[in-house]
Design a protein around this motif. Structure first.
Motif, PDB file in Angstrom:
ATOM      1  N   MET A 109     -43.692 -61.663 -28.486  1.00 51.37           N
ATOM      2  CA  MET A 109     -43.374 -60.670 -27.443  1.00 51.37           C
ATOM      3  C   MET A 109     -43.649 -61.221 -26.043  1.00 51.37           C
ATOM      4  SD  MET A 109     -45.134 -57.322 -29.210  1.00 51.37           S
ATOM      5  CE  MET A 109     -44.693 -56.798 -30.866  1.00 51.37           C
ATOM      6  N   ILE A 110     -44.793 -61.884 -25.881  1.00 53.68           N
ATOM      7  CA  ILE A 110     -45.160 -62.415 -24.560  1.00 53.68           C
ATOM      8  C   ILE A 110     -44.209 -63.539 -24.159  1.00 53.68           C
ATOM      9  CG2 ILE A 110     -46.975 -63.602 -23.277  1.00 53.68           C
ATOM     10  CD1 ILE A 110     -49.002 -62.103 -25.123  1.00 53.68           C
ATOM     11  N   ALA A 111     -43.891 -64.403 -25.098  1.00 56.86           N
ATOM     12  CA  ALA A 111     -42.968 -65.501 -24.795  1.00 56.86           C
ATOM     13  C   ALA A 111     -41.586 -64.964 -24.421  1.00 56.86           C
ATOM     14  CB  ALA A 111     -42.861 -66.436 -26.001  1.00 56.86           C
ATOM     15  N   ALA A 112     -41.121 -63.953 -25.160  1.00 59.11           N
ATOM     16  CA  ALA A 112     -39.804 -63.377 -24.880  1.00 59.11           C
ATOM     17  C   ALA A 112     -39.777 -62.760 -23.486  1.00 59.11           C
ATOM     18  CB  ALA A 112     -39.457 -62.333 -25.942  1.00 59.11           C
ATOM     19  N   TYR A 113     -40.828 -62.021 -23.141  1.00 53.43           N
ATOM     20  CA  TYR A 113     -40.903 -61.419 -21.806  1.00 53.43           C
ATOM     21  C   TYR A 113     -40.899 -62.503 -20.729  1.00 53.43           C
ATOM     22  CZ  TYR A 113     -42.890 -58.939 -17.814  1.00 53.43           C
ATOM     23  OH  TYR A 113     -43.116 -58.426 -16.553  1.00 53.43           O
ATOM     24  N   ALA A 114     -41.617 -63.588 -20.974  1.00 52.36           N
ATOM     25  CA  ALA A 114     -41.737 -64.651 -19.968  1.00 52.36           C
ATOM     26  C   ALA A 114     -40.403 -65.301 -19.641  1.00 52.36           C
ATOM     27  CB  ALA A 114     -42.737 -65.705 -20.452  1.00 52.36           C
ATOM     28  N   ILE A 115     -39.532 -65.450 -20.639  1.00 58.43           N
ATOM     29  CA  ILE A 115     -38.253 -66.135 -20.371  1.00 58.43           C
ATOM     30  C   ILE A 115     -37.085 -65.147 -20.265  1.00 58.43           C
ATOM     31  CG2 ILE A 115     -39.070 -68.212 -21.569  1.00 58.43           C
ATOM     32  CD1 ILE A 115     -36.911 -67.476 -23.758  1.00 58.43           C
ATOM     33  N   GLY A 116     -37.352 -63.871 -20.502  1.00 59.66           N
ATOM     34  CA  GLY A 116     -36.276 -62.879 -20.401  1.00 59.66           C
ATOM     35  C   GLY A 116     -35.410 -62.795 -21.636  1.00 59.66           C
ATOM     36  N   ALA A 117     -36.009 -63.027 -22.800  1.00 63.05           N
ATOM     37  CA  ALA A 117     -35.262 -62.942 -24.065  1.00 63.05           C
ATOM     38  C   ALA A 117     -35.409 -61.552 -24.672  1.00 63.05           C
ATOM     39  CB  ALA A 117     -35.770 -63.985 -25.052  1.00 63.05           C
ATOM     40  N   HIS A 118     -34.349 -61.075 -25.299  1.00 63.68           N
ATOM     41  CA  HIS A 118     -34.397 -59.775 -25.969  1.00 63.68           C
ATOM     42  C   HIS A 118     -34.202 -59.905 -27.475  1.00 63.68           C
ATOM     43  CE1 HIS A 118     -34.569 -57.574 -22.204  1.00 63.68           C
ATOM     44  NE2 HIS A 118     -33.629 -58.387 -21.739  1.00 63.68           N
ATOM     45  N   THR A 119     -34.055 -61.140 -27.943  1.00 65.38           N
ATOM     46  CA  THR A 119     -33.917 -61.395 -29.377  1.00 65.38           C
ATOM     47  C   THR A 119     -34.765 -62.602 -29.744  1.00 65.38           C
ATOM     48  OG1 THR A 119     -31.634 -60.589 -29.329  1.00 65.38           O
ATOM     49  CG2 THR A 119     -32.309 -61.855 -31.260  1.00 65.38           C
ATOM     50  N   ALA A 120     -35.482 -62.483 -30.841  1.00 64.01           N
ATOM     51  CA  ALA A 120     -36.280 -63.602 -31.348  1.00 64.01           C
ATOM     52  C   ALA A 120     -36.000 -63.783 -32.836  1.00 64.01           C
ATOM     53  CB  ALA A 120     -37.775 -63.346 -31.121  1.00 64.01           C
ATOM     54  N   PHE A 121     -36.019 -65.032 -33.249  1.00 57.54           N
ATOM     55  CA  PHE A 121     -35.822 -65.365 -34.661  1.00 57.54           C
ATOM     56  C   PHE A 121     -37.062 -66.102 -35.170  1.00 57.54           C
ATOM     57  CE2 PHE A 121     -31.600 -65.412 -32.705  1.00 57.54           C
ATOM     58  CZ  PHE A 121     -30.876 -64.587 -33.553  1.00 57.54           C
ATOM     59  N   ILE A 122     -37.501 -65.738 -36.352  1.00 55.73           N
ATOM     60  CA  ILE A 122     -38.534 -66.521 -37.040  1.00 55.73           C
ATOM     61  C   ILE A 122     -37.837 -67.284 -38.152  1.00 55.73           C
ATOM     62  CG2 ILE A 122     -40.698 -66.472 -38.327  1.00 55.73           C
ATOM     63  CD1 ILE A 122     -41.270 -63.731 -37.056  1.00 55.73           C
ATOM     64  N   TYR A 123     -37.772 -68.608 -38.014  1.00 53.56           N
ATOM     65  CA  TYR A 123     -37.136 -69.447 -39.035  1.00 53.56           C
ATOM     66  C   TYR A 123     -38.227 -69.878 -40.004  1.00 53.56           C
ATOM     67  CZ  TYR A 123     -34.099 -73.029 -41.095  1.00 53.56           C
ATOM     68  OH  TYR A 123     -33.341 -73.795 -41.967  1.00 53.56           O
ATOM     69  N   LEU A 124     -38.261 -69.237 -41.173  1.00 51.56           N
ATOM     70  CA  LEU A 124     -39.374 -69.392 -42.116  1.00 51.56           C
ATOM     71  C   LEU A 124     -38.986 -70.294 -43.276  1.00 51.56           C
ATOM     72  CD1 LEU A 124     -42.240 -68.427 -43.051  1.00 51.56           C
ATOM     73  CD2 LEU A 124     -41.046 -66.585 -44.277  1.00 51.56           C
ATOM     74  N   ARG A 125     -39.918 -71.156 -43.639  1.00 47.13           N
ATOM     75  CA  ARG A 125     -39.724 -72.001 -44.827  1.00 47.13           C
ATOM     76  C   ARG A 125     -39.434 -71.111 -46.032  1.00 47.13           C
ATOM     77  NH1 ARG A 125     -44.034 -76.550 -47.024  1.00 47.13           N
ATOM     78  NH2 ARG A 125     -43.082 -76.845 -49.062  1.00 47.13           N
ATOM     79  N   GLY A 126     -38.333 -71.405 -46.723  1.00 49.26           N
ATOM     80  CA  GLY A 126     -37.873 -70.527 -47.790  1.00 49.26           C
ATOM     81  C   GLY A 126     -38.844 -70.362 -48.939  1.00 49.26           C
ATOM     82  N   GLU A 127     -39.674 -71.408 -49.174  1.00 47.56           N
ATOM     83  CA  GLU A 127     -40.622 -71.329 -50.294  1.00 47.56           C
ATOM     84  C   GLU A 127     -41.819 -70.431 -49.989  1.00 47.56           C
ATOM     85  OE1 GLU A 127     -39.465 -74.030 -48.845  1.00 47.56           O
ATOM     86  OE2 GLU A 127     -39.075 -75.659 -50.256  1.00 47.56           O
ATOM     87  N   TYR A 128     -41.982 -70.023 -48.756  1.00 44.59           N
ATOM     88  CA  TYR A 128     -43.141 -69.224 -48.365  1.00 44.59           C
ATOM     89  C   TYR A 128     -42.890 -67.739 -48.689  1.00 44.59           C
ATOM     90  CZ  TYR A 128     -45.788 -72.858 -45.895  1.00 44.59           C
ATOM     91  OH  TYR A 128     -46.551 -73.955 -45.579  1.00 44.59           O
ATOM     92  N   VAL A 129     -43.023 -67.412 -49.963  1.00 49.70           N
ATOM     93  CA  VAL A 129     -42.701 -66.053 -50.411  1.00 49.70           C
ATOM     94  C   VAL A 129     -43.720 -65.036 -49.894  1.00 49.70           C
ATOM     95  CG1 VAL A 129     -42.404 -64.569 -52.421  1.00 49.70           C
ATOM     96  CG2 VAL A 129     -41.519 -66.927 -52.450  1.00 49.70           C
ATOM     97  N   ARG A 130     -45.017 -65.325 -50.085  1.00 45.41           N
ATOM     98  CA  ARG A 130     -46.033 -64.357 -49.637  1.00 45.41           C
ATOM     99  C   ARG A 130     -46.063 -64.229 -48.105  1.00 45.41           C
ATOM    100  NH1 ARG A 130     -51.644 -65.238 -52.211  1.00 45.41           N
ATOM    101  NH2 ARG A 130     -51.967 -63.139 -51.386  1.00 45.41           N
ATOM    102  N   PRO A 131     -46.007 -65.318 -47.336  1.00 44.82           N
ATOM    103  CA  PRO A 131     -45.908 -65.138 -45.885  1.00 44.82           C
ATOM    104  C   PRO A 131     -44.681 -64.326 -45.477  1.00 44.82           C
ATOM    105  CG  PRO A 131     -46.551 -67.387 -46.372  1.00 44.82           C
ATOM    106  CD  PRO A 131     -46.208 -66.741 -47.689  1.00 44.82           C
ATOM    107  N   ARG A 132     -43.578 -64.500 -46.204  1.00 40.40           N
ATOM    108  CA  ARG A 132     -42.382 -63.716 -45.874  1.00 40.40           C
ATOM    109  C   ARG A 132     -42.656 -62.224 -46.041  1.00 40.40           C
ATOM    110  NH1 ARG A 132     -37.914 -63.778 -50.199  1.00 40.40           N
ATOM    111  NH2 ARG A 132     -39.063 -61.947 -50.840  1.00 40.40           N
ATOM    112  N   ARG A 133     -43.314 -61.866 -47.143  1.00 37.65           N
ATOM    113  CA  ARG A 133     -43.614 -60.448 -47.379  1.00 37.65           C
ATOM    114  C   ARG A 133     -44.539 -59.892 -46.295  1.00 37.65           C
ATOM    115  NH1 ARG A 133     -44.612 -61.505 -53.786  1.00 37.65           N
ATOM    116  NH2 ARG A 133     -42.428 -61.462 -54.450  1.00 37.65           N
ATOM    117  N   ARG A 134     -45.533 -60.695 -45.899  1.00 43.66           N
ATOM    118  CA  ARG A 134     -46.451 -60.244 -44.851  1.00 43.66           C
ATOM    119  C   ARG A 134     -45.709 -60.068 -43.524  1.00 43.66           C
ATOM    120  NH1 ARG A 134     -52.003 -61.141 -46.282  1.00 43.66           N
ATOM    121  NH2 ARG A 134     -52.177 -59.960 -48.233  1.00 43.66           N
TER     122      ARG A 134
END
Length: 430
Positions: A109-134
């Protein structure tokens, strides 16, 4: 040595991944402070003064990277989180996303505000099943409370966060390959310039930061840039989380100040070498970093000190090898990984990693020839600096350092087809 608790402070708190627990411990105060009191430029200046550097491997100053995003543009801007944690030996981001996913979201959120972004993507390693759920749970909680969406915290500022799963390619940890994959294309690195800050995702200005880097940002806002900078060195502020694996008593993740030496991290944090053995070698920043001998570990874990020592801080993955380790087998394991993961776009990497693997396999099969060790070194040297992305260098640097520092062991393998140490299973990266 200074072991610290910043990002990891809540790791042992029950339910630390939940929004209510995160808020009870001061969570989301930094973004509220930013929205109320900071201009975007002031946020960037605060991060610059903190001396926070990219902790995914490159070590580029974070605030400076954000300042490169053009202010006067009609194009949308994006924040992309590199959560494709694939460097062998690295596992810190997984624990951040598992334990404090809202800390990461607040950093976004802070990074997006700093550069004026309204969309953010988290590119997550596909094997990380439990982190994905969290992460999915955390994003849903944030939307439900109005912390994401049309007007975050009632400020009128819109921000949406999307979770995108990778497909298991190491190359997609490189930021431009990641962007290609995010756009639905083959994950091939791009030529730079232009850099993502001006031409990134979907041809628009984009900053790409890794999980750990963004997770430090809320703490910097809450406690001040001077506090964070004071924890580190002159050019590397704050702290970082080391993933320590291999032949130590207590493998795991340890958050330390940037001036902590490798010796302190291995012996004070991780309990020293297992079973009374002695230290033989250390890979200090993930499998792509040049290996260090046991007498070279009195060096801080920061980017500049390790570069001066002939290696690199990389992703903070410290792989420890004791005196039972066959260095030929350890390197062969690494060489196989990079030969498998080369995307094939650049000839020096595609062909070079293949030759390195074939020569080492031939030696391992007892068919080594005079000149093989020199050939390993020269092939690696010819790959350096001749590829679009750093993977060519990542494959070459370990080969050159292993041969330079443990040449006798490689020559013994060529002469005899093996060594006495092979009775012990070689260390494998996590």
């Amino acid at each position: 040595m200074a072991q610290v608790k910043i990002i990891t402070e809540l790791f042992e708190v029950e339910g630390s991944h939940r929004l209510d627990v995160y808020e009870r411990h001061g969570g989301y105060q930094a973004i509220r402070k930013v929205l109320a009191d900071y201009s975007p430029e002031a946020v960037i200046e605060e991060v610059k003064r903190s001396r926070l550097r990219g902790l995914g491997g490159a070590g580029f100053p974070t605030g400076l990277k954000w300042s490169f995003v053009p202010k006067q543009t009609t194009k949308p801007k994006y924040v992309v989180v590199n959560a494709d944690e694939g460097e062998p030996g690295t596992f810190k981001d997984r624990y951040i996303m598992m334990n404090v996913p809202h800390n990461l979201l607040e950093g976004i959120m802070i990074a997006a505000y700093a550069i004026g972004a309204h969309t953010a993507f988290i590119y997550l390693r596909g094997e990380y099943v439990r982190p994905r759920r969290r992460l999915e749970q955390a994003i849903a909680e944030a939307y439900a409370k109005g912390y994401l969406g049309e007007s975050i915290f009632g400020s009128g500022y819109r921000l949406d966060v999307w979770l995108h799963l990778g497909a298991g390619a190491y190359i997609c940890g490189e930021e431009t390959a990641l962007l290609e994959s995010l756009e639905g294309k083959k994950g091939w690195p791009r030529l730079k310039p232009p850099f993502p800050a001006s031409v990134g995702a979907f041809g628009c200005p984009t900053i790409v930061n890794n999980v750990e880097t963004l997770s430090y940002v809320p703490h910097i806002i809450r406690r001040g840039a001077e506090w964070f900078a004071s924890l580190g060195t002159e050019r590397s502020g704050g702290a970082r989380i080391l993933s320590i694996s291999g032949h130590v008593q207590r493998p795991g993740i340890y958050e330390v100040s940037m001036d902590t030496t490798l010796r302190e991290a291995i012996f004070d944090c991780a309990g020293g070498i297992r079973e009374g053995r002695s230290l033989k070698a250390v890979i200090p920043g993930g499998s792509s970093s040049p290996v260090l001998r046991a007498n070279e570990i009195d060096v801080p874990c920061c980017f500049d000190a390790l570069a001066a020592a002939g290696s690199m801080a990389g992703s903070g993955a410290v792989i420890v090898m004791d005196d039972t380790t066959c260095m030929f087998d350890a390197l062969r394991n690494i060489v196989h990984f990079y030969a498998h993961e080369s995307c094939g776009q650049c000839t020096p990497c595609r062909v070079g990693t293949g030759w390195l693997r074939r020569i080492m396999d031939r030696i391992a099969e007892g068919r080594g020839m005079p000149g093989d060790v020199d050939n390993l070194y020269s092939i690696a040297a010819d790959m350096l600096g001749r590829t679009i992305c750093p993977l060519g260098d990542a494959a070459a640097m370990p080969v050159m350092s292993f041969v330079e520092k443990f040449r006798d062991e490689f020559e013994e393998h060529v002469r005899h087809g093996g060594c006495d140490l092979q009775a012990v299973r070689p260390v494998r990266a996590s």
